[in-house]
Design an enzyme around this catalytic site. Structure first.
Site, PDB file in Angstrom:
ATOM      1  N   THR A 137      59.165  29.460  31.243  1.00  0.00           N
ATOM      2  CA  THR A 137      60.273  29.669  30.344  1.00  0.00           C
ATOM      3  C   THR A 137      60.873  28.539  29.966  1.00  0.00           C
ATOM      4  OG1 THR A 137      62.152  30.865  29.742  1.00  0.00           O
ATOM      5  CG2 THR A 137      61.554  30.268  32.229  1.00  0.00           C
ATOM      6  N   ASP A 138      61.363  28.262  28.686  1.00  0.00           N
ATOM      7  CA  ASP A 138      62.400  27.383  28.192  1.00  0.00           C
ATOM      8  C   ASP A 138      63.693  27.266  29.064  1.00  0.00           C
ATOM      9  OD1 ASP A 138      63.345  29.710  27.014  1.00  0.00           O
ATOM     10  OD2 ASP A 138      63.128  28.417  24.988  1.00  0.00           O
ATOM     11  N   GLU A 139      64.060  28.526  29.642  1.00  0.00           N
ATOM     12  CA  GLU A 139      65.367  28.755  30.251  1.00  0.00           C
ATOM     13  C   GLU A 139      65.531  27.718  31.293  1.00  0.00           C
ATOM     14  OE1 GLU A 139      66.901  32.508  30.794  1.00  0.00           O
ATOM     15  OE2 GLU A 139      65.942  33.308  28.890  1.00  0.00           O
ATOM     16  N   TYR A 163      67.582  34.206  37.324  1.00  0.00           N
ATOM     17  CA  TYR A 163      66.085  34.286  36.881  1.00  0.00           C
ATOM     18  C   TYR A 163      65.651  32.898  36.424  1.00  0.00           C
ATOM     19  CZ  TYR A 163      62.724  34.307  33.098  1.00  0.00           C
ATOM     20  OH  TYR A 163      61.485  34.094  32.326  1.00  0.00           O
ATOM     21  N   LYS A 167      62.398  30.878  38.186  1.00  0.00           N
ATOM     22  CA  LYS A 167      61.368  30.218  37.528  1.00  0.00           C
ATOM     23  C   LYS A 167      61.211  28.520  37.483  1.00  0.00           C
ATOM     24  CE  LYS A 167      59.021  32.404  34.886  1.00  0.00           C
ATOM     25  NZ  LYS A 167      57.495  32.867  35.283  1.00  0.00           N
TER      26      LYS A 167
HETATM   27  P1  NAD Z   1      57.337  41.623  31.974  1.00  0.00           P
HETATM   28  O1  NAD Z   1      58.569  41.819  32.769  1.00  0.00           O
HETATM   29  O2  NAD Z   1      57.215  42.411  30.648  1.00  0.00           O
HETATM   30  O3  NAD Z   1      55.998  41.894  32.887  1.00  0.00           O
HETATM   31  C1  NAD Z   1      56.090  41.309  34.268  1.00  0.00           C
HETATM   32  C2  NAD Z   1      55.027  41.887  34.881  1.00  0.00           C
HETATM   33  O4  NAD Z   1      54.820  41.530  36.306  1.00  0.00           O
HETATM   34  C3  NAD Z   1      54.906  43.467  34.994  1.00  0.00           C
HETATM   35  O5  NAD Z   1      53.823  44.327  34.387  1.00  0.00           O
HETATM   36  C4  NAD Z   1      55.161  43.662  36.233  1.00  0.00           C
HETATM   37  O6  NAD Z   1      54.745  44.873  36.963  1.00  0.00           O
HETATM   38  C5  NAD Z   1      54.534  42.608  36.914  1.00  0.00           C
HETATM   39  N1  NAD Z   1      55.092  42.324  38.270  1.00  0.00           N
HETATM   40  C6  NAD Z   1      56.422  41.929  38.779  1.00  0.00           C
HETATM   41  N2  NAD Z   1      56.412  41.759  39.797  1.00  0.00           N
HETATM   42  C7  NAD Z   1      55.029  41.629  40.617  1.00  0.00           C
HETATM   43  C8  NAD Z   1      54.454  41.366  41.761  1.00  0.00           C
HETATM   44  N3  NAD Z   1      55.337  41.103  42.558  1.00  0.00           N
HETATM   45  N4  NAD Z   1      53.150  41.431  41.970  1.00  0.00           N
HETATM   46  C9  NAD Z   1      52.525  41.663  40.924  1.00  0.00           C
HETATM   47  N5  NAD Z   1      53.011  41.909  39.515  1.00  0.00           N
HETATM   48  C10 NAD Z   1      54.304  42.060  39.427  1.00  0.00           C
HETATM   49  O7  NAD Z   1      57.507  40.216  31.785  1.00  0.00           O
HETATM   50  P2  NAD Z   1      56.967  39.310  30.222  1.00  0.00           P
HETATM   51  O8  NAD Z   1      57.959  39.188  29.252  1.00  0.00           O
HETATM   52  O9  NAD Z   1      55.819  39.889  29.837  1.00  0.00           O
HETATM   53  O10 NAD Z   1      56.710  37.767  30.919  1.00  0.00           O
HETATM   54  C11 NAD Z   1      55.569  37.368  31.573  1.00  0.00           C
HETATM   55  C12 NAD Z   1      55.764  35.852  32.067  1.00  0.00           C
HETATM   56  O11 NAD Z   1      56.110  35.056  31.022  1.00  0.00           O
HETATM   57  C13 NAD Z   1      57.045  35.791  33.087  1.00  0.00           C
HETATM   58  O12 NAD Z   1      56.653  34.711  34.135  1.00  0.00           O
HETATM   59  C14 NAD Z   1      58.082  35.208  32.261  1.00  0.00           C
HETATM   60  O13 NAD Z   1      59.104  34.411  33.089  1.00  0.00           O
HETATM   61  C15 NAD Z   1      57.667  34.300  31.158  1.00  0.00           C
HETATM   62  N6  NAD Z   1      58.126  34.301  29.788  1.00  0.00           N
HETATM   63  C16 NAD Z   1      58.666  35.132  29.188  1.00  0.00           C
HETATM   64  C17 NAD Z   1      59.149  35.104  27.987  1.00  0.00           C
HETATM   65  C18 NAD Z   1      59.587  36.364  27.214  1.00  0.00           C
HETATM   66  O14 NAD Z   1      60.405  36.065  26.254  1.00  0.00           O
HETATM   67  N7  NAD Z   1      59.356  37.629  27.559  1.00  0.00           N
HETATM   68  C19 NAD Z   1      59.366  33.755  27.413  1.00  0.00           C
HETATM   69  C20 NAD Z   1      58.686  32.759  28.034  1.00  0.00           C
HETATM   70  C21 NAD Z   1      58.317  32.942  29.284  1.00  0.00           C
HETATM   71  O1  DAU Z   2      63.730  31.812  26.595  1.00  0.00           O
HETATM   72  C1  DAU Z   2      62.772  32.668  27.035  1.00  0.00           C
HETATM   73  C2  DAU Z   2      63.183  33.812  27.709  1.00  0.00           C
HETATM   74  O2  DAU Z   2      63.498  34.697  26.701  1.00  0.00           O
HETATM   75  C3  DAU Z   2      62.436  34.497  28.910  1.00  0.00           C
HETATM   76  O3  DAU Z   2      62.181  33.626  29.887  1.00  0.00           O
HETATM   77  C4  DAU Z   2      62.983  35.520  29.494  1.00  0.00           C
HETATM   78  O4  DAU Z   2      61.999  36.185  30.255  1.00  0.00           O
HETATM   79  C5  DAU Z   2      63.250  36.756  28.283  1.00  0.00           C
HETATM   80  O5  DAU Z   2      63.810  37.976  28.674  1.00  0.00           O
HETATM   81  C6  DAU Z   2      64.095  36.076  27.448  1.00  0.00           C
HETATM   82  O6  DAU Z   2      65.507  35.586  27.986  1.00  0.00           O
HETATM   83  P1  DAU Z   2      66.909  36.218  27.191  1.00  0.00           P
HETATM   84  O7  DAU Z   2      67.933  36.304  28.033  1.00  0.00           O
HETATM   85  O8  DAU Z   2      67.024  35.024  25.985  1.00  0.00           O
HETATM   86  O9  DAU Z   2      66.304  37.408  26.252  1.00  0.00           O
HETATM   87  P2  DAU Z   2      67.118  38.966  25.884  1.00  0.00           P
HETATM   88  O10 DAU Z   2      66.219  39.463  25.012  1.00  0.00           O
HETATM   89  O11 DAU Z   2      67.508  39.378  27.102  1.00  0.00           O
HETATM   90  O12 DAU Z   2      68.405  38.311  25.131  1.00  0.00           O
HETATM   91  C7  DAU Z   2      68.317  37.378  23.908  1.00  0.00           C
HETATM   92  C8  DAU Z   2      69.646  36.940  23.506  1.00  0.00           C
HETATM   93  O13 DAU Z   2      70.417  38.345  23.090  1.00  0.00           O
HETATM   94  C9  DAU Z   2      70.556  36.490  24.405  1.00  0.00           C
HETATM   95  O14 DAU Z   2      71.365  35.446  24.071  1.00  0.00           O
HETATM   96  C10 DAU Z   2      71.225  37.638  25.144  1.00  0.00           C
HETATM   97  C11 DAU Z   2      71.567  38.584  24.013  1.00  0.00           C
HETATM   98  N1  DAU Z   2      71.485  39.962  24.042  1.00  0.00           N
HETATM   99  C12 DAU Z   2      70.539  40.485  24.805  1.00  0.00           C
HETATM  100  C13 DAU Z   2      70.792  41.791  24.864  1.00  0.00           C
HETATM  101  C14 DAU Z   2      69.920  42.482  25.993  1.00  0.00           C
HETATM  102  C15 DAU Z   2      72.567  40.608  23.305  1.00  0.00           C
HETATM  103  O15 DAU Z   2      73.477  40.024  22.620  1.00  0.00           O
HETATM  104  N2  DAU Z   2      72.667  42.121  23.492  1.00  0.00           N
HETATM  105  C16 DAU Z   2      71.990  42.714  24.412  1.00  0.00           C
HETATM  106  O16 DAU Z   2      72.155  43.987  24.591  1.00  0.00           O
END
Ligand code: NAD
Ligand code: DAU
Length: 358
Positions: A137-139, A163, A167
Site C-alpha cells: 500500500t501507499d500508506e 495497519y 504493512k
Molecule cells: P480485503 O480485506 O478485502 O481482503 C483480505 C483477504 O485476505 C480476505 O479474503 C481475508 O479472508 C484474507 N485473509 C485475511 N487474513 C488471512 C490469513 N491469515 N490467511 C489467509 N487469508 C487471510 O483486502 P483488499 O482490500 O482486497 O486488500 C488486499 C491487499 O491489497 C492487502 O494486502 C492490502 O493491504 C492491499 N491494498 C489494498 C488497497 C485497498 O484500497 N483496498 C490498496 C492498496 C493495497
Molecule cells: O491507500 C491505500 C489504502 O486505502 C489501503 O492500503 C487500505 O487497505 C484501504 O482500506 C484504504 O485505506 P483508507 O483508510 O484510505 O480507506 P477508507 O476507505 O477506510 O477511507 C478513505 C478515506 O475516507 C479516509 O480519509 C477516511 C475517510 N472515511 C472513511 C470512512 C470508512 C470517512 O470520512 N468516513 C468513513 O466512514
C-alpha cells in the site's frame, strides 16, 4: 512470467484478490490455487464466477499455518505467488491491532519462509522464472502536505497507523528475503482501490450502502483528507504487468493519477445516485452527509507518482474516476443482495453448507 502455469494466490476471496482471481481465470489459460482464511472480509460469493472451474482451486486456510502452505506449494508447484492476504482496514487496526500484527507481519513471514524452502528446491530453470509478488500500500509512506510531491518508490517509510506499520514491516521482510536469500520478489505499493466486491466498511461502498438505506453518510473530520483513487481492475492489470515485466527486487508504485478530497468523492457518489436511482426517497442524497469525529492519526494526503511503472513496464490506468465511480455505483445498485448477504452473514452459512462435508 508465463500466464499458462499455476499461480498461488493468498487472500483471493477478498476485494482485490477476488477481482484478480476472476480476471486471471477469465483471461488466461492458467490455474489459480487460492488460499484464504475467510475472515469477515473474505467471501466466496466474490468468486461465484469461477465456481466449478477446474482452473481454480480454493483452499480454506491461514497463511500463518506453515504446514498448510508447505503442503500446497509441494502439491501444486506454482511458478508464482501473489500475496494479497492481509487485514486491510485502518479503523479496525485502531480498535484492535492484534490480527494485523499476526496476519500482516507473522503471516507474511511464514509465507516467505515456506516459499523460500520451496524455491531453493526447484530446478535451475524453474528457480529463475519464479516470482513472489507482494501486494502493498501507499500508506507505508506516511502523510503528505498539500504542496509535497507525490510518493516515489524512494520515499522513506513513515507509517502512522497500526495497519500501515504492519504493512511496512511486511514490505521490509520481503525486501530482506531478496537481499539476503535472493528470493525473486516484486513489491507493488498501491493507492486506494474501489470497485465491485469491496466490503462496505470502506468509504465508497459504505457511502453507497448508507445512501441507499437513507442513513447518514459519515465524513471524518473536515472531509478534506485526500486519497488517490484507482479502479480495482486497473490495479489487477498493474499486478499482471509487474509479474510479467517487473525486475526482481524492485518496488513499483501503482496509482490512479486521481487525487480527490473525501467530501468531493461523497458528493459525486450522491449525484450519480440521484441520477441512477430517481425513485429514492432520499434525493438529494447529499442531504445525508454528516460530519463525524475524525479518525485518530488520520493521514491528511496520499498521492502516488506512478511514472516508474509506466516508464519501465508500460502500465497506465484505463479508467478515469468519472468512468470508474459510475460503474461502481451501478454495480452496487445491481448487487444489493451481495451487500445484504455480507451484512447478514448469510454467506458464512453458505460456506458451511457447501464445504463442511468436503
Ligand atoms: P480485503 O480485506 O478485502 O481482503 C483480505 C483477504 O485476505 C480476505 O479474503 C481475508 O479472508 C484474507 N485473509 C485475511 N487474513 C488471512 C490469513 N491469515 N490467511 C489467509 N487469508 C487471510 O483486502 P483488499 O482490500 O482486497 O486488500 C488486499 C491487499 O491489497 C492487502 O494486502 C492490502 O493491504 C492491499 N491494498 C489494498 C488497497 C485497498 O484500497 N483496498 C490498496 C492498496 C493495497
Ligand atoms: O491507500 C491505500 C489504502 O486505502 C489501503 O492500503 C487500505 O487497505 C484501504 O482500506 C484504504 O485505506 P483508507 O483508510 O484510505 O480507506 P477508507 O476507505 O477506510 O477511507 C478513505 C478515506 O475516507 C479516509 O480519509 C477516511 C475517510 N472515511 C472513511 C470512512 C470508512 C470517512 O470520512 N468516513 C468513513 O466512514
Amino acid at each position: 512470467m508465463s500466464e499458462t502455469g499455476k499461480i498461488f494466490v493468498t487472500g483471493g476471496a477478498g476485494f482485490i484478490g477476488a477481482n484478480f482471481v476472476n480476471e486471471w481465470v477469465r483471461n488466461t489459460d492458467g490455474h489459480v490455487v487460492n488460499l484464504d482464511k475467510l475472515t469477515y472480509a473474505g467471501n466466496l460469493e466474490n468468486l461465484a464466477e469461477v465456481e466449478g472451474n477446474s482452473r481454480h482451486t480454493f483452499v480454506h486456510g491461514d497463511i500463518c499455518d506453515r504446514a498448510t502452505v508447505d503442503r500446497l506449494l509441494a502439491d501444486h508447484r506454482p511458478c508464482a505467488v501473489v500475496h494479497f492476504a492481509a487485514e486491510s482496514h485502518v479503523d479496525r487496526s485502531i480498535h484492535g491491532p492484534d490480527e494485523f500484527i499476526r496476519t500482516n507481519i507473522n503471516g507474511t513471514f511464514t509465507l516467505l519462509e515456506a516459499v523460500r524452502a520451496h524455491w531453493v528446491g526447484l530446478d535451475e530453470g524453474a528457480r529463475g522464472g519464479f516470482r513472489f509478488l507482494h501486494v502493498s500500500t501507499d500508506e507505508v509512506y506516511g502523510s503528505l502536505h498539500p504542496a509535497d510531491a507525490p510518493f516515489t518508490e524512494t520515499k522513506a517509510y513513515e507509517p502512522n497507523s497500526p495497519y500501515s506499520a504492519s504493512k511496512a514491516a511486511s514490505d521490509h521482510l520481503v525486501r530482506a528475503y531478496f537481499h539476503t536469500y535472493g528470493l525473486p520478489v516484486l513489491t507493488t505499493n498501491c493507492s486506494n482501490n474501489y470497485g465491485p466486491y469491496q466490503f462496505p466498511e470502506k468509504l465508497i461502498p459504505l457511502v453507497i450502502r448508507n445512501a441507499l438505506a437513507g442513513k447518514p453518510l459519515p465524513i471524518y473530520g473536515d472531509g478534506m483528507n485526500v486519497r488517490d483513487w484507482l479502479y480495482v481492475t486497473d490495479h489487477c492489470a498493474a499486478i499482471r504487468a509487474v509479474l510479467k515485466g517487473g525486475k526482481v527486487g524492485e518496488t513499483y508504485n501503482v496509482g490512479g493519477w486521481n487525487e480527490m478530497p473525501n467530501l468531493q468523492i461523497v458528493k459525486e457518489i450522491c449525484a450519480i445516485l440521484d441520477e441512477l436511482h430517481p425513485q429514492s426517497p432520499c434525493i438529494p442524497h447529499a442531504s445525508l452527509i454528516t460530519f463525524v469525529r475524525d479518525r485518530p492519526g488520520h493521514d491528511r494526503r496520499y498521492a502516488i507518482d506512478a511514472r516508474k511503472i509506466e516508464r519501465e513496464i508500460g502500465w497506465r490506468p484505463v479508467e478515469t474516476f468519472a468512468t470508474g465511480i459510475r460503474k461502481t455505483v451501478q454495480w452496487y445498485l445491481e448487487h444489493q443482495d451481495w451487500v445484504a448477504n455480507v451484512e447478514s452473514g448469510a454467506y458464512r452459512e453458505w460456506v458451511s453448507t457447501n464445504y463442511s462435508d468436503r
